[in-house]
Design an enzyme around this catalytic site. Structure first.
Site, PDB file in Angstrom:
ATOM      1  N   ARG A   1     -11.865  -6.295  -6.491  1.00  0.00           N
ATOM      2  CA  ARG A   1     -11.394  -6.527  -5.103  1.00  0.00           C
ATOM      3  C   ARG A   1     -12.484  -6.791  -4.268  1.00  0.00           C
ATOM      4  O   ARG A   1     -13.492  -5.969  -4.200  1.00  0.00           O
ATOM      5  CB  ARG A   1     -10.404  -5.467  -4.456  1.00  0.00           C
ATOM      6  CG  ARG A   1      -9.456  -5.815  -3.443  1.00  0.00           C
ATOM      7  CD  ARG A   1      -8.645  -4.853  -3.120  1.00  0.00           C
ATOM      8  NE  ARG A   1      -9.298  -3.697  -2.515  1.00  0.00           N
ATOM      9  CZ  ARG A   1      -9.028  -2.815  -1.429  1.00  0.00           C
ATOM     10  NH1 ARG A   1      -7.892  -3.128  -0.746  1.00  0.00           N
ATOM     11  NH2 ARG A   1      -9.867  -1.782  -1.025  1.00  0.00           N
TER      12      ARG A   1
ATOM     13  N   TYR B   1     -10.743   1.331  10.560  1.00  0.00           N
ATOM     14  CA  TYR B   1     -11.791   1.426   9.768  1.00  0.00           C
ATOM     15  C   TYR B   1     -12.211   0.548   8.829  1.00  0.00           C
ATOM     16  O   TYR B   1     -13.070   0.382   8.091  1.00  0.00           O
ATOM     17  CB  TYR B   1     -11.865   2.972   9.159  1.00  0.00           C
ATOM     18  CG  TYR B   1     -10.638   3.087   8.240  1.00  0.00           C
ATOM     19  CD1 TYR B   1     -10.506   2.771   7.009  1.00  0.00           C
ATOM     20  CD2 TYR B   1      -9.663   4.140   9.020  1.00  0.00           C
ATOM     21  CE1 TYR B   1      -9.172   3.101   6.305  1.00  0.00           C
ATOM     22  CE2 TYR B   1      -8.336   4.510   8.263  1.00  0.00           C
ATOM     23  CZ  TYR B   1      -8.286   3.879   7.102  1.00  0.00           C
ATOM     24  OH  TYR B   1      -7.236   4.353   6.373  1.00  0.00           O
ATOM     25  N   LYS B   2     -11.336  -0.415   8.564  1.00  0.00           N
ATOM     26  CA  LYS B   2     -11.590  -1.549   7.868  1.00  0.00           C
ATOM     27  C   LYS B   2     -12.255  -2.605   8.410  1.00  0.00           C
ATOM     28  O   LYS B   2     -13.484  -2.338   8.959  1.00  0.00           O
ATOM     29  CB  LYS B   2     -10.186  -2.057   7.294  1.00  0.00           C
ATOM     30  CG  LYS B   2      -9.792  -1.171   6.436  1.00  0.00           C
ATOM     31  CD  LYS B   2      -8.262  -1.182   5.794  1.00  0.00           C
ATOM     32  CE  LYS B   2      -7.866  -0.060   4.961  1.00  0.00           C
ATOM     33  NZ  LYS B   2      -6.272   0.160   4.730  1.00  0.00           N
TER      34      LYS B   2
ATOM     35  N   PHE C   1       0.892  -0.965   0.036  1.00  0.00           N
ATOM     36  CA  PHE C   1       0.048   0.030   0.088  1.00  0.00           C
ATOM     37  C   PHE C   1       0.871   1.190   0.134  1.00  0.00           C
ATOM     38  O   PHE C   1       1.970   1.501   0.819  1.00  0.00           O
ATOM     39  CB  PHE C   1      -0.940  -0.128   1.231  1.00  0.00           C
ATOM     40  CG  PHE C   1      -1.892   0.843   1.328  1.00  0.00           C
ATOM     41  CD1 PHE C   1      -3.264   0.343   0.960  1.00  0.00           C
ATOM     42  CD2 PHE C   1      -1.956   1.997   1.572  1.00  0.00           C
ATOM     43  CE1 PHE C   1      -4.366   1.222   1.073  1.00  0.00           C
ATOM     44  CE2 PHE C   1      -2.832   2.920   1.546  1.00  0.00           C
ATOM     45  CZ  PHE C   1      -4.148   2.956   1.202  1.00  0.00           C
TER      46      PHE C   1
ATOM     47  N   ASP D   1       2.566  -4.083   9.137  1.00  0.00           N
ATOM     48  CA  ASP D   1       1.160  -3.449   8.780  1.00  0.00           C
ATOM     49  C   ASP D   1       0.104  -4.336   8.901  1.00  0.00           C
ATOM     50  O   ASP D   1       0.314  -5.038   8.004  1.00  0.00           O
ATOM     51  CB  ASP D   1       1.445  -2.838   7.578  1.00  0.00           C
ATOM     52  CG  ASP D   1       0.371  -1.753   7.247  1.00  0.00           C
ATOM     53  OD1 ASP D   1      -0.888  -2.253   7.574  1.00  0.00           O
ATOM     54  OD2 ASP D   1       0.457  -0.562   6.583  1.00  0.00           O
TER      55      ASP D   1
HETATM   56  C1  LIG Z   1      -5.611   1.434   4.858  1.00  0.00           C
HETATM   57  C2  LIG Z   1      -4.135   1.140   4.846  1.00  0.00           C
HETATM   58  C3  LIG Z   1      -3.477   2.249   5.241  1.00  0.00           C
HETATM   59  C4  LIG Z   1      -4.108   3.806   5.560  1.00  0.00           C
HETATM   60  O1  LIG Z   1      -3.491   4.817   6.145  1.00  0.00           O
HETATM   61  P1  LIG Z   1      -3.760   6.025   6.684  1.00  0.00           P
HETATM   62  O2  LIG Z   1      -2.753   6.639   7.148  1.00  0.00           O
HETATM   63  O3  LIG Z   1      -4.819   5.369   7.687  1.00  0.00           O
HETATM   64  O4  LIG Z   1      -4.899   6.704   5.815  1.00  0.00           O
HETATM   65  C5  LIG Z   1      -2.018   2.262   5.461  1.00  0.00           C
HETATM   66  N1  LIG Z   1      -1.582   1.211   5.047  1.00  0.00           N
HETATM   67  C6  LIG Z   1      -1.922  -0.072   4.713  1.00  0.00           C
HETATM   68  C7  LIG Z   1      -1.476  -1.496   4.381  1.00  0.00           C
HETATM   69  C8  LIG Z   1      -3.590   0.144   4.488  1.00  0.00           C
HETATM   70  O5  LIG Z   1      -4.127  -1.156   4.012  1.00  0.00           O
END
Ligand SMILES: *Cc1c(COP(=O)(O)O)cnc(C)c1O
Length: 418
Positions: A377, A230-231, A135, A205
């Site tokens: 997805r 939030y997921k 990500f 992560d």
């Molecule tokens: C959703 C997600 C984020 C989100 O980062 P924010 O700083 O909370 O916007 C970061 N890393 C991964 C792998 C994610 O899936």
């Protein structure tokens, strides 16, 4: 329904799915979520659904704790302690000790803090290794951290090539437990051990893993972790993130550079010099975002009652079902690993026209999403998704592909968020 589509959708019938729903040990959680009628929600891996109790709790915090009690709530309503209390509630979901987790800021900001702390714990080592397919915010933050330290660099590799790159200059490795695009699950204990054997620190992560499967940070001996709420945790849009620091690093106390007053040992002494709090508190920076935390707190009431082994079992059953029902469809390639040990809780399907196909599905009420260049997805959230819905979603996808309706021009227009 046409007999043709049914036959191509594999052996499982809708009746068999209804029978699985009837004995589903998690079925009772569905009524805890406010999902609109006519929607099959396969995007809980991007933004979780709204728990029915959340609006009332947020209203209470706004009108009573804030509106009526005003500043007294910092002490009387537990606002000041809340980042720790929520951290303690998340700890069992990620296999951590309660004193190792705190809720604050966002995933990106928390990654900045733990990467910086890792560099300080490995003086003389200057390389940060990340996954080239991660990500991107994680990679951008690694670049940002490296840019602040003389000689430091962020190097991108694929997880399968990691061993070749684990030389004496690597300070830390950051990887996602579950890949946000493909849904691939990495071997947390195995990779952590290899990284540490090379003298580096391991940062996980867990954004796409927490709430989707049992995460074992402690048993895996992870050094640091970060994740969002939030997921799969259903904390609400932009809800605060969390960070984990293994206790062994808290005793000596790695410093993180966002040394704001909430990480100070005596914030209300208003001293000019920074004196970090002992323990996980030194990873705090600022005032907590209390409205977002209130929503998260409510969703954690649900998680307290959830058996993660049951979540994992149902998640694998739902993803198995969706794969079986969609793998033969025209133009579709299943990208997510078939092996259970290598799969998170989502299924990624490759299709050359994935974007308009997903838009056509959304118009039919089946909400998934699209990740460039060609992946559709679908996230599977065992607390509020039934086997029958998964069957129906697969059938809708089959119909969208068969009818060619996705070719309509309106499905190719892109919004700012895909
Ligand atoms: C959703 C997600 C984020 C989100 O980062 P924010 O700083 O909370 O916007 C970061 N890393 C991964 C792998 C994610 O899936």
């Amino acid at each position: 329904m046409s007999a043709g589509t049914g036959a191509r959708m594999g052996a499982t019938t809708r009746e068999e799915c209804a029978a699985l729903d009837a004995v589903d040990p998690l079925a009772a959680f569905r009524k805890e979520f406010a999902l609109p009628d006519g929607v099959i929600y396969l995007d809980g891996n991007s933004l979780g659904a709204l728990p029915v109790r959340t609006p009332e709790r947020v209203r209470q915090v706004v009108e009573e704790e804030w509106g009526r009690e005003l500043i007294r709530s910092w002490n009387d309503a537990g606002w000041f302690e809340q980042p720790y209390r929520l951290g303690r509630r998340i700890a069992p979901l990620i296999g951590a000790d309660p004193a190792e987790v705190v809720v604050c800021d966002t995933t990106s900001v928390n990654l900045f803090k733990v990467l910086s702390a890792a560099l300080r714990l490995r003086p003389g080592r200057r390389t940060l290794l990340g996954d080239a397919e991660a990500f991107p915010t994680d990679l951008y933050i690694a670049e940002g951290v490296a840019g602040l330290v003389e000689g430091a660099r962020s190097v991108l590799v694929r997880p399968e090539e990691l061993d070749r790159h684990l030389d004496g200059d690597v300070a830390a490795v950051v990887l996602s437990h579950v890949d946000y695009r493909t849904g691939e699950l990495l071997d947390m204990p195995g990779i952590t051990a290899r990284v540490q054997a090379a003298g580096a620190l391991m940062i996980w992560d867990v954004c796409h893993a927490v709430g989707a499967l049992p995460v074992e940070l402690g048993a895996s001996n992870a050094d640091f972790a970060i994740g969002c709420t939030y997921k799969y945790l259903n904390g609400g849009p932009g809800s605060p993130a969390f960070l984990y620091v293994a206790e062994r690093h808290l005793a000596a106390g790695p410093l993180q550079p966002l040394s704001g007053w909430f990480g100070h040992a005596r914030p209300f002494a208003f001293e000019p010099g920074y004196d970090p709090k002992p323990g996980i508190g030194r990873f705090l920076t600022s005032s907590p975002s209390l409205l977002g935390q209130a929503a998260l707190d409510t969703s954690l009431d649900l998680w307290e009652r959830v058996d993660l082994a049951a979540v994992r079992a149902k998640s694998l059953a739902l993803t198995d079902l969706f794969i079986a029902l969609t793998e033969g469809l025209d133009g579709i390639e299943v990208v997510t690993p078939r092996e259970h040990a290598r799969r998170g809780s989502q299924v990624a399907l490759r299709h050359a026209d994935g974007y308009p196909v997903v838009q056509a599905l959304i118009e039919r009420g089946v909400i998934g999403d699209f990740r460039a260049p060609d992946l559709m997805r679908f996230g599977f959230t065992p607390l509020y998704l039934s086997y029958t819905e998964v069957w129906d979603a697969a059938r809708q996808l089959a119909e969208v592909l068969e009818s060619g309706e996705w070719r309509a021009e309106r499905f190719s227009r892109r919004g700012a968020v895909t």
